[in-house]
Design an enzyme around this catalytic site. Structure first.
Site, PDB file in Angstrom:
ATOM      1  N   GLY A 242      26.361  34.845   3.677  1.00  0.00           N
ATOM      2  CA  GLY A 242      25.696  34.604   2.388  1.00  0.00           C
ATOM      3  C   GLY A 242      24.199  34.402   2.581  1.00  0.00           C
ATOM      4  O   GLY A 242      23.388  34.891   1.801  1.00  0.00           O
ATOM      5  N   GLU A 364      18.216  34.077  11.145  1.00  0.00           N
ATOM      6  CA  GLU A 364      19.585  34.319  10.618  1.00  0.00           C
ATOM      7  C   GLU A 364      20.164  35.613  11.192  1.00  0.00           C
ATOM      8  O   GLU A 364      20.842  36.374  10.502  1.00  0.00           O
ATOM      9  CB  GLU A 364      19.595  34.287   9.089  1.00  0.00           C
TER      10      GLU A 364
HETATM   11  C1  LIG Z   1      10.973  30.499  11.686  1.00  0.00           C
HETATM   12  C2  LIG Z   1      12.388  30.330  12.193  1.00  0.00           C
HETATM   13  C3  LIG Z   1      13.297  29.609  11.421  1.00  0.00           C
HETATM   14  C4  LIG Z   1      14.613  29.427  11.895  1.00  0.00           C
HETATM   15  N1  LIG Z   1      15.484  28.644  11.169  1.00  0.00           N
HETATM   16  C5  LIG Z   1      16.706  28.354  11.711  1.00  0.00           C
HETATM   17  C6  LIG Z   1      17.586  27.423  11.061  1.00  0.00           C
HETATM   18  O1  LIG Z   1      17.281  26.911   9.986  1.00  0.00           O
HETATM   19  N2  LIG Z   1      18.766  27.128  11.666  1.00  0.00           N
HETATM   20  C7  LIG Z   1      19.141  27.674  12.848  1.00  0.00           C
HETATM   21  O2  LIG Z   1      20.213  27.354  13.337  1.00  0.00           O
HETATM   22  N3  LIG Z   1      18.332  28.572  13.482  1.00  0.00           N
HETATM   23  C8  LIG Z   1      17.127  28.909  12.950  1.00  0.00           C
HETATM   24  N4  LIG Z   1      16.289  29.787  13.600  1.00  0.00           N
HETATM   25  C9  LIG Z   1      16.720  30.412  14.844  1.00  0.00           C
HETATM   26  C10 LIG Z   1      16.957  31.925  14.700  1.00  0.00           C
HETATM   27  O3  LIG Z   1      18.118  32.167  13.977  1.00  0.00           O
HETATM   28  C11 LIG Z   1      16.944  32.519  16.115  1.00  0.00           C
HETATM   29  O4  LIG Z   1      15.588  32.504  16.538  1.00  0.00           O
HETATM   30  C12 LIG Z   1      17.507  33.919  16.157  1.00  0.00           C
HETATM   31  O5  LIG Z   1      18.878  33.889  15.908  1.00  0.00           O
HETATM   32  C13 LIG Z   1      17.253  34.624  17.511  1.00  0.00           C
HETATM   33  O6  LIG Z   1      17.527  33.790  18.586  1.00  0.00           O
HETATM   34  P1  LIG Z   1      16.429  33.625  19.741  1.00  0.00           P
HETATM   35  O7  LIG Z   1      15.139  33.316  19.073  1.00  0.00           O
HETATM   36  O8  LIG Z   1      16.946  32.642  20.717  1.00  0.00           O
HETATM   37  O9  LIG Z   1      16.309  35.041  20.399  1.00  0.00           O
HETATM   38  P2  LIG Z   1      17.299  35.703  21.597  1.00  0.00           P
HETATM   39  O10 LIG Z   1      18.677  35.462  21.179  1.00  0.00           O
HETATM   40  O11 LIG Z   1      16.816  35.082  22.854  1.00  0.00           O
HETATM   41  O12 LIG Z   1      16.893  37.176  21.486  1.00  0.00           O
HETATM   42  C14 LIG Z   1      15.858  37.820  22.248  1.00  0.00           C
HETATM   43  C15 LIG Z   1      15.973  39.312  22.019  1.00  0.00           C
HETATM   44  O13 LIG Z   1      17.218  39.802  22.560  1.00  0.00           O
HETATM   45  C16 LIG Z   1      17.906  40.532  21.558  1.00  0.00           C
HETATM   46  N5  LIG Z   1      19.347  40.386  21.732  1.00  0.00           N
HETATM   47  C17 LIG Z   1      20.040  39.244  21.959  1.00  0.00           C
HETATM   48  N6  LIG Z   1      21.347  39.498  22.029  1.00  0.00           N
HETATM   49  C18 LIG Z   1      21.506  40.830  21.835  1.00  0.00           C
HETATM   50  C19 LIG Z   1      22.625  41.715  21.793  1.00  0.00           C
HETATM   51  N7  LIG Z   1      23.877  41.276  21.940  1.00  0.00           N
HETATM   52  N8  LIG Z   1      22.394  43.042  21.586  1.00  0.00           N
HETATM   53  C20 LIG Z   1      21.129  43.510  21.431  1.00  0.00           C
HETATM   54  N9  LIG Z   1      20.042  42.711  21.458  1.00  0.00           N
HETATM   55  C21 LIG Z   1      20.219  41.397  21.642  1.00  0.00           C
HETATM   56  C22 LIG Z   1      17.427  39.909  20.247  1.00  0.00           C
HETATM   57  O14 LIG Z   1      17.667  40.768  19.145  1.00  0.00           O
HETATM   58  C23 LIG Z   1      15.958  39.692  20.536  1.00  0.00           C
HETATM   59  O15 LIG Z   1      15.275  40.895  20.352  1.00  0.00           O
HETATM   60  C24 LIG Z   1      15.000  30.000  13.137  1.00  0.00           C
HETATM   61  C25 LIG Z   1      14.062  30.736  13.875  1.00  0.00           C
HETATM   62  C26 LIG Z   1      12.776  30.894  13.435  1.00  0.00           C
HETATM   63  C27 LIG Z   1      11.799  31.653  14.300  1.00  0.00           C
END
Ligand SMILES: Cc1cc2nc3c(=O)[nH]c(=O)nc-3n(C[C@H](O)[C@H](O)[C@H](O)COP(=O)(O)OP(=O)(O)OC[C@H]3O[C@@H](n4cnc5c(N)ncnc54)[C@H](O)[C@@H]3O)c2cc1C
Length: 380
Positions: A242, A364
């Protein structure tokens, strides 16, 4: 898509609110990195903090058509201020968790609080658990009538020095079972043992609080468990479906704003003796920007309608979030190009839109993760 009379009225009201209350202060919100609390209260006053909350808990009673309404309101807010739209999008996701999984006492407490202007957060991500949320290590150890939380969450929206009244935390209650041992537990802001750590300094969405949350021997009653014990990961994944529609709506609003700003600028800016809007090269940019945005809108509304009809919508939610967010990045980039050097300057809103758009393909679930979800659904 044709909207009902109520939906059109809501869209009009959200647009008027955004233009009247957000447009004059959006640049200040970005510069001062803070959304005034009065703005949140004003949004509560017109029902935006309780979009999906039924009347009996103080909401405006739009629950039956909540996802389409959510798209309309969030996209109108994002046209003027993406930070404010982000607060409402995440908060609405939290409302949804209580609506679908909360017990009566929790609904009375948290949905009524939401309607009154209290803001909720959702904490899944940890330093070592981003795309791979199953690696989350925060624990909630059952102890008598309580859970004791230990661990930390990072990048959490709607929690920080300016915002946030309660947070739904996804934590391990049975670590041996991995994601099947995670639970959703609500923690109020002033609970002993819960502290808000660093507020992140961000490229965009600067008005919104995004912070680290720290839990040290944080004791909450077992009545704070949402849904059943060990079903928290499922609750989180459902909530994200959602939530992705909300984020896609935010992207739509940013794209709409960038297109409107470009049209205005193309009429004003004169080069080679005529407005740059007469240059066919730039007209083609504009045509592409508008076409992609309308295609994104159709997909977002299709996902919202499927969700409202109770149909499976995981694939559509991922598709619309992926497409609308990448579109917003593309559109703001082209809009900045249309503005030339002025687009790069803070005097014009394009620079902010460009920075704000860049987050949407990341949070997300990144675009890469959306594609993983889409392919998994297709191959089922
Ligand atoms: C401004 C902001 C607000 C946020 N708000 C919230 C919130 O309210 N609550 C919450 O829980 N989280 C929140 N987040 C966290 C957000 O959801 C994560 O940053 C996001 O899910 C990516 O995780 P990561 O930053 O650790 O990147 P990583 O998971 O470390 O990813 C690094 C790279 O690897 C790629 N990658 C990883 N796995 C795969 C795969 N299986 N296949 C292909 N590519 C892959 C990714 O796409 C990315 O390009 C927020 C983040 C930001 C920046």
């Amino acid at each position: 898509m044709h909207f009902s009379r109520e939906e059109k009225m809501l869209q009009k009201m959200a647009g008027e609110f955004a233009r009247g209350e957000l447009r004059p202060i959006a640049a200040d919100i970005d510069r001062e990195e803070r959304i005034p609390r009065e703005v949140i209260q004003k949004m509560a006053g017109v029902g935006f903090t309780a979009l999906n909350v039924p009347k009996e808990y103080g909401g405006p009673g739009l629950a039956g058509i909540s996802n389409v309404c959510k798209v309309l309101v969030i996209s109108e807010l994002a046209r003027e201020c993406a930070s404010t739209a982000e607060v409402i999008a995440v908060h609405t996701l939290v409302n949804d968790i209580f609506l679908k999984h909360g017990n009566e006492a929790q609904k009375r407490k948290y949905l009524s609080a939401a309607a009154a202007g209290k803001i909720g957060a959702f904490a899944l991500t940890e330093a070592n658990a981003g795309s791979d949320a199953s690696a989350a290590a925060t624990r909630a150890v059952p102890d008598g009538d309580d859970y004791v939380l230990d661990g930390s969450k990072c990048f959490i929206s709607n929690m920080g020095p300016n915002e946030g009244d309660y947070v739904v935390v996804i934590a391990l209650t049975d670590p041996k079972r991995g994601t099947r041992g995670m639970s959703a537990i609500v923690v109020d802001r002033n609970t002993p043992g819960f502290t808000i750590g660093k507020r992140e300094e961000k490229m965009g969405l600067r008005g919104a609080d995004i912070s680290e949350l720290i839990f040290e021997n944080c004791r909450v009653p077992k009545s704070n468990l949402i849904g059943r014990e060990n079903e928290g990961f499922k609750i989180a994944m459902q909530a994200l479906d959602g939530g992705r529609i909300g984020m896609a709506a935010q992207a739509l609003g940013i794209s709409d704003a960038a297109i409107a700003a470009s049209i205005e600028y193309m009429g004003q800016r004169v080069q080679f003796g005529k407005p740059i809007g007469k240059l066919q090269g730039l007209q083609w940019y504009l045509a592409d920007m508008a076409t992609r945005t309308e295609a994104a809108r159709a997909l977002v509304l299709e996902a919202a309608e499927a969700a409202d009809a109770g149909e499976p919508f995981t694939k559509l939610a991922s598709m619309c979030k992926y497409f609308a967010s990448e579109t917003a990045v593309w559109v703001t980039n082209k809009a900045l190009q249309i503005h030339g050097g002025y687009g790069y300057m803070r005097d014009y809103p394009l620079e902010r839109m460009y920075r704000d758009a860049r987050i949407v393909p990341i949070y997300e679930g990144t675009s890469e993760i959306q594609k993983v979800v889409i392919a998994r659904e297709l191959l089922k």
